[in-house]
Design an enzyme around this catalytic site. Structure first.
Site, short mmCIF file in Angstrom:
data_model
loop_
_atom_site.label_atom_id
_atom_site.label_comp_id
_atom_site.label_asym_id
_atom_site.label_seq_id
_atom_site.Cartn_x
_atom_site.Cartn_y
_atom_site.Cartn_z
N CYS A 21 -2.64 1.96 8.57
CA CYS A 21 -1.69 0.99 8.04
C CYS A 21 -2.31 -0.39 7.80
O CYS A 21 -2.90 -0.98 8.68
CB CYS A 21 -0.61 0.93 9.11
SG CYS A 21 0.73 -0.06 8.78
N GLU A 48 0.81 -1.21 0.00
CA GLU A 48 0.00 0.00 0.00
C GLU A 48 0.84 1.26 0.00
O GLU A 48 1.98 1.26 0.45
CB GLU A 48 -0.82 0.06 1.29
CG GLU A 48 -1.82 -1.04 1.42
CD GLU A 48 -2.55 -0.93 2.74
OE1 GLU A 48 -3.31 -1.83 3.04
OE2 GLU A 48 -2.36 0.06 3.46
N CYS A 89 4.56 -7.39 7.92
CA CYS A 89 5.47 -6.84 8.93
C CYS A 89 5.58 -7.83 10.08
O CYS A 89 4.59 -8.46 10.47
CB CYS A 89 4.93 -5.50 9.45
SG CYS A 89 6.01 -4.72 10.65
N CYS A 138 3.29 8.23 1.44
CA CYS A 138 3.66 7.23 2.43
C CYS A 138 4.11 5.97 1.68
O CYS A 138 3.37 5.43 0.85
CB CYS A 138 2.43 6.95 3.30
SG CYS A 138 2.72 5.73 4.56
N CYS A 198 -2.59 -2.58 14.47
CA CYS A 198 -2.28 -2.47 13.04
C CYS A 198 -2.64 -3.76 12.32
O CYS A 198 -2.24 -4.84 12.73
CB CYS A 198 -0.78 -2.17 12.91
SG CYS A 198 -0.14 -2.40 11.27
FE1 SF4 Z 1 4.58 -3.10 11.44
FE2 SF4 Z 1 2.09 -2.14 11.61
FE3 SF4 Z 1 3.75 -1.96 13.70
FE4 SF4 Z 1 4.15 -0.47 11.46
S1 SF4 Z 1 2.41 -0.32 12.90
S2 SF4 Z 1 5.71 -1.58 12.65
S3 SF4 Z 1 3.50 -1.92 9.87
S4 SF4 Z 1 2.96 -3.86 12.79
#
Ligand code: SF4
Length: 341
Positions: A333, A91, A111, A104, A118
């Site tokens: 996110c 994204e 992740c 962004c 998130c």
């Molecule tokens: Fe990873 Fe989401 Fe934490 Fe960012 S907010 S570090 S993308 S888990």
């Protein structure tokens, strides 16, 4: 074939000098054509002579990235979904301001950090992105934005940038090189969830970039619950790294603090935050959580956010309440990618 977008301007110059027998500096001309003038076809690089272009065509290619879907919110924030060559999706978000257009950029597919607020964190890490895939996000988004130039880049999309250090370092070099994308380091921000040793490495490697740290809690007990990274690098260790970064680079750090209603938004939290950041040259960005379908946390009201900020201001800190843009398009996110899945 070597994808020129995977290389920094200096690497393109070395490639041209060492492997294509060109004089030093010729490769920089290629980089200027590609990154500054955004010419993505070697045949169209008419500033270079024909034999050089033919030589380049025999050894190099220029990749592209497609935007598969876009969703615009009422406030102009536009979420982009890019399709990668291996079928994965990532994204991006274009965030307009009165005098800026911020892009962004994602640094990983998925992740590993698993932040509890998130959606990306819930799906785990699939793979790192390459520098070229990050550069290509810029090219695709800039093409999408048309006449309006992208003025700022934030590495705040999918992924933990410091978990993909080498590729992110190269991307930043290309983004901030005057023969690359030509951004001032002040206009390129790397946001981390708090990989303390890598913050120190960023300072040691003198990477010219602005640093933002996503803190979101003032006690380890609370931070452990929403950011598993805190178990490896608790708040004390993280603050040590932030102080080291500030002292070594002389740069101010942005501290991101997302308020979750009734969880980390009390007056006591504001007081503790003030103490934690004493003596750190920083700006505190206060954000109100953007709930997504199924999220367990709630958004506090604006009054609470401003009361929190005022306590920080009273203690001599620089703090601002930021609007969460694009609330009506799942702009937090990982949400568009999750919707895609
Ligand atoms: Fe990873 Fe989401 Fe934490 Fe960012 S907010 S570090 S993308 S888990």
């Amino acid at each position: 074939m070597i994808d020129l977008k995977e290389l920094t301007p200096d690497e393109i110059d070395r490639l041209c000098a060492h492997e294509l027998g060109q004089k030093p500096g010729q490769g920089h001309r290629v980089a200027i054509q590609l990154f500054r003038k955004r010419v993505e076809d070697l045949d169209a690089m008419t500033d270079l002579n024909r034999p050089f272009r033919e030589l380049l065509k025999g050894h190099c290619a220029i990749s592209q990235l497609a935007i598969e879907r876009s969703d615009a919110a009422d406030d102009g924030t536009t979420k982009l979904l890019y399709r990668l060559g291996d079928g994965n999706s990532i994204e991006g978000v274009l965030i307009p301001g009165p005098d800026r257009l911020t892009l962004c950029v994602s640094t990983q597919v998925g992740c590993a950090s698993g932040c509890g607020f998130c959606l990306t964190g819930a799906s785990g890490l699939i793979r790192n992105l390459t520098p070229g895939e990050m550069v290509n996000q810029f090219f695709a988004a800039a093409r999408f934005a048309g006449e309006r130039p992208v003025t700022n880049i934030v590495l705040m999309g999918t992924g933990e940038p410091l978990g993909n250090y080498d590729a992110v370092r190269k991307f930043i070099q290309t983004a901030t090189d005057r023969r690359g994308l030509g951004f001032s380091p002040k206009k390129v921000t790397l946001s981390t969830c708090g990989l303390a040793p890598m913050i120190e490495r960023l300072a040691d490697d003198t990477i010219a970039v602005s640093l933002a740290v996503s803190l979101n809690a003032t006690t380890d007990a609370i931070r452990d619950r929403i950011m598993p990274v805190n178990k490896a690098y608790p708040i004390g260790r993280l603050m040590e790294a932030v102080r080291y970064y500030g002292e070594k680079t002389g740069r101010s750090v942005t501290i991101e603090y997302v308020l979750f209603k009734g969880f980390n938004d009390s007056d006591e939290d504001a007081a503790r935050l003030g103490v934690l950041l004493q003596g750190v040259t920083c700006m505190i960005n206060i954000l109100m959580f953007n709930p997504f379908p199924g999220s367990v946390y709630e958004r506090p009201d604006e009054e609470r956010a401003y009361a929190f900020r005022n306590l920080l201001l009273k203690n001599g800190h620089v703090a601002v309440v930021r609007n969460s843009m694009g609330r009506d398009i799942l702009a937090a996110c990982g949400q568009l990618r999750a919707a895609d899945k």
